[in-house]
Enzyme design. Structure first.
Site, mmCIF file in Angstrom:
data_model
loop_
_atom_site.group_PDB
_atom_site.id
_atom_site.type_symbol
_atom_site.label_atom_id
_atom_site.label_comp_id
_atom_site.label_asym_id
_atom_site.label_seq_id
_atom_site.Cartn_x
_atom_site.Cartn_y
_atom_site.Cartn_z
ATOM 1 N N LYS A 277 40.545 50.510 37.662
ATOM 2 C CA LYS A 277 39.410 51.134 36.967
ATOM 3 C C LYS A 277 39.754 52.569 36.591
ATOM 4 O O LYS A 277 40.574 53.205 37.246
ATOM 5 C CB LYS A 277 38.197 51.168 37.911
ATOM 6 C CG LYS A 277 37.508 49.843 38.117
ATOM 7 C CD LYS A 277 36.271 50.012 38.991
ATOM 8 C CE LYS A 277 35.582 48.691 39.276
ATOM 9 N NZ LYS A 277 35.050 48.025 38.073
ATOM 10 N N ASP A 288 29.917 48.624 46.170
ATOM 11 C CA ASP A 288 30.173 47.272 45.662
ATOM 12 C C ASP A 288 30.014 46.224 46.759
ATOM 13 O O ASP A 288 30.283 45.044 46.549
ATOM 14 C CB ASP A 288 31.584 47.219 45.052
ATOM 15 C CG ASP A 288 31.708 46.166 43.961
ATOM 16 O OD1 ASP A 288 30.660 45.726 43.452
ATOM 17 O OD2 ASP A 288 32.852 45.787 43.636
ATOM 18 N N GLU A 349 36.722 40.612 40.662
ATOM 19 C CA GLU A 349 37.060 40.145 42.013
ATOM 20 C C GLU A 349 35.865 39.593 42.773
ATOM 21 O O GLU A 349 36.030 38.778 43.674
ATOM 22 C CB GLU A 349 37.713 41.284 42.796
ATOM 23 C CG GLU A 349 36.755 42.257 43.502
ATOM 24 C CD GLU A 349 35.855 43.034 42.544
ATOM 25 O OE1 GLU A 349 36.194 43.144 41.359
ATOM 26 O OE2 GLU A 349 34.800 43.521 42.992
ATOM 27 N N ARG A 351 33.497 37.530 42.002
ATOM 28 C CA ARG A 351 33.351 36.073 41.876
ATOM 29 C C ARG A 351 34.402 35.340 42.699
ATOM 30 O O ARG A 351 34.168 34.246 43.202
ATOM 31 C CB ARG A 351 33.405 35.679 40.387
ATOM 32 C CG ARG A 351 34.697 36.024 39.701
ATOM 33 C CD ARG A 351 34.567 36.081 38.185
ATOM 34 N NE ARG A 351 33.954 37.318 37.707
ATOM 35 C CZ ARG A 351 33.732 37.606 36.428
ATOM 36 N NH1 ARG A 351 34.050 36.741 35.480
ATOM 37 N NH2 ARG A 351 33.175 38.741 36.088
HETATM 38 N N1 BES Z 1 31.922 45.777 40.893
HETATM 39 C C1 BES Z 1 32.126 45.592 39.500
HETATM 40 C C2 BES Z 1 30.824 45.560 38.703
HETATM 41 C C3 BES Z 1 30.031 46.844 38.699
HETATM 42 C C4 BES Z 1 30.220 47.772 37.704
HETATM 43 C C5 BES Z 1 29.080 47.068 39.661
HETATM 44 C C6 BES Z 1 29.489 48.933 37.689
HETATM 45 C C7 BES Z 1 28.333 48.238 39.653
HETATM 46 C C8 BES Z 1 28.532 49.174 38.669
HETATM 47 C C9 BES Z 1 32.867 44.288 39.255
HETATM 48 O O1 BES Z 1 33.748 43.909 40.251
HETATM 49 C C10 BES Z 1 33.651 44.458 38.004
HETATM 50 O O2 BES Z 1 34.551 45.252 38.020
HETATM 51 N N2 BES Z 1 33.307 43.716 36.967
HETATM 52 C C11 BES Z 1 33.966 43.797 35.724
HETATM 53 C C12 BES Z 1 34.237 42.397 35.238
HETATM 54 C C13 BES Z 1 35.168 42.321 34.057
HETATM 55 C C14 BES Z 1 36.559 42.746 34.484
HETATM 56 C C15 BES Z 1 35.164 40.921 33.536
HETATM 57 C C16 BES Z 1 33.055 44.546 34.771
HETATM 58 O O3 BES Z 1 31.834 44.372 34.834
HETATM 59 O O4 BES Z 1 33.561 45.340 33.974
HETATM 60 ZN ZN ZN Z 2 33.364 44.623 42.134
HETATM 61 MN MN MN Z 3 35.681 44.764 39.980
#
Ligand code: BES
Ligand code: ZN
Ligand code: MN
Length: 500
Positions: A277, A288, A349, A351
């Site tokens: 990220k 998270d 991750e 899921r």
């Molecule tokens: N934990 C994140 C989702 C998230 C983002 C929660 C912001 C709270 C605030 C999750 O694991 C994630 O990174 N999701 C990605 C999925 C994508 C790579 C398909 C996302 O939402 O960008």
């Molecule tokens: Zn996450």
């Molecule tokens: Mn993630």
């Protein structure tokens, strides 16, 4: 903070919070104080914009004819149409109005004759909801502040809510307070920094629930490997911290009664892994594990109020880090279900953790329903912001019940669609599925479709709580930070439909 129920008498010292209904109509306690102060309350109403509308408040400092520090007037709007949730907001507002003013003791006396009458809320229950609203508002997480001055902390030490039928109110409050304790536990867990809260230490926090009568099992990596949880384990393999799966059981009903099951995503820190990220805002990924915290808080609430239900809580605890052993984009892992997954983005991750936790839960417990909670997608924040959580379900009855429970406690849910055409986007060239959709758009839905591939016939709902777990602004009953979203929702669902 000491929040309690007391008798209805007006105290001589400290602060008193009383209600004023719309059009400036005084409640009995407000009327008594108005007489004591030679009309000071009516004068405030005449001379300001305060007229008893809901959300309004006004302060009288050192009111004449009394030895009180202050009188706070709270606008009630129409007292008879106040819901349980409205009463909690009033309790929260009452707390916030006095907490930092310098007073140590406060009493809240909201004694409108027809309080909550339209929703058939009994007098005792109404006062209990006011008290729990104050309790929820009083939450603080300041264990890591070592230099707080007295002025940085609330002056208030105790708040009493006056009730004419104090015994009934106390009974109702005891139950609600157990749920509030569950909310506080959830808020504490999401607030902890990620160097303190990691899979093993979070599992230890779960073990503390044995004090409430919850049975707690902790599975380590060796046990999960034996069970075939290659998907969950793949997420944790780039971390120095070992992964855990925690199984909590509250048996409050007959042995033969099928359990209800709650499953939580517990990523104690999500760097994204090799699909790293960006730096800005990454600290948010300490929460998270909000889904797991909601499950743990719910188990504490159900056990704390001795709910007549059999409930299972399963949380998958991992840290998603990018070290030399981390999983790579392109890796193929085998889940406990036997299905293989091509991991195209290591940041998708959650899921991967949930699919093994869901499969394990349905396989071992054959539950009445499964509800999973997860801070799963950024896309759900784009869609719903911080007002509603997203809901995905294979079952209309379960999702209706969830929606209604959410409206009642103001932890609202908005249902999204599932459809086989979205599921097709998970097709992989090399494995049974990929962990992200193959096209832009509908990111929250494809995540839900992925989870559904691990759910058989059991009624199931997936709640994407990424937008509601943490709040950047204070609300009447929750300060900035961890909201505790999910605990009151699931407790309410159980209370309405699943207790014997
Ligand atoms: N934990 C994140 C989702 C998230 C983002 C929660 C912001 C709270 C605030 C999750 O694991 C994630 O990174 N999701 C990605 C999925 C994508 C790579 C398909 C996302 O939402 O960008
Ligand atoms: Zn996450
Ligand atoms: Mn993630």
């Amino acid at each position: 903070m000491d929040i309690s129920i007391a008798g209805i008498s007006i105290p001589g010292r400290g602060a008193v919070v009383v209600g004023v209904a719309k059009d400036g109509k005084l409640t009995p306690a407000a009327k008594t104080l108005d007489e004591k102060t030679e009309g000071a309350i009516r004068q405030v109403i005449r001379s300001s914009r305060f007229n008893g509308n809901s959300g309004q408040s006004a302060n009288l400092l050192a009111p004449r004819g009394t030895r009180l520090d202050r009188i706070v007037l709270l606008g009630l709007g129409d007292p008879k149409s106040l819901s349980e949730h409205d009463l909690e907001q009033i309790g929260g507002r009452a707390f916030n109005a006095v907490a930092n003013t310098g007073v140590k003791q406060a009493k809240v006396i909201i004694d409108a004759e027809d309080l909550g009458a339209k929703g058939k809320i009994s007098r005792g229950a109404a006062q209990a909801h006011i008290a729990v609203g104050a309790k929820l508002a009083s939450y603080r997480f300041d264990k890591y502040h070592t230099k707080l001055k007295d002025d940085d902390k609330p002056s208030l030490e105790s708040l009493a809510v006056g009730a004419r039928s104090a015994a009934a109110a106390r009974d109702a409050y005891d139950k609600l307070e157990a749920v509030a304790d569950g909310v506080f536990l959830t808020r504490d867990l999401v607030s902890e920094p990620p160097n303190v809260l990691y899979p093993a230490s979070l599992a230890e926090r779960c073990q503390e629930l044995t004090k409430l009568g919850v049975k707690v099992e902790v599975l380590g990596e060796a046990q999960m490997k034996k069970l075939g949880m290659g998907s969950l384990l793949g997420v944790g393999q780039g971390s120095e911290r070992e992964s855990r799966l925690v199984v909590m059981q509250w048996n409050g009903a007959a042995k033969k009664d099928k359990p209800v099951a709650f499953i939580g995503k517990g990523v104690t820190f999500d760097t994204g892994g090799i699909s790293l990220k960006p730096a800005a805002g990454m600290e948010d990924m300490k929460w998270d594990m909000g889904g797991s915290a909601a499950v743990i808080g719910t188990m504490a609430a159900l056990a704390g109020r001795k709910a007549k239900v059999n409930a299972i809580g399963v949380v998958g605890l991992v840290e998603n880090m990018p070290d030399g052993n981390a999983q790579r984009p392109g890796d193929v892992v085998t889940s406990m279900s036997g299905q293989t997954i091509e991991v195209l983005n290591t940041d998708a991750e959650g899921r991967l953790v949930l699919c093994d936790a869901l499969w394990y839960t349905q396989d071992r417990f054959k539950p009445e329903f499964m509800i999973n909670l997860a801070t799963l997608t950024g896309a759900i924040i784009i869609a719903l912001g911080d007002e509603y959580a997203g809901m995905f379900s294979n079952n209309d009855k379960l999702s209706e019940r969830l929606s209604e429970a959410g409206e009642a406690v103001n932890e609202k849910l908005w249902r999204f669609p599932l459809h086989k055409n979205y599921d097709k986007k998970l097709k992989s060239e090399i494995a049974d599925m990929r962990n992200i959709g193959n096209a832009r758009g509908a990111g929250s839905i494809t995540a839900a479709q992925f989870l559904q591939r691990f759910v058989n016939d059991v009624p199931w709902a997936h709640l994407d709580i990424a937008g509601v777990t943490w709040s950047g602004s204070a609300k009447p009953t929750s300060p900035k930070g961890g909201t505790g979203y999910g605990v009151r929702l699931l407790d309410e669902l159980v209370r309405r439909h699943y207790e014997s």
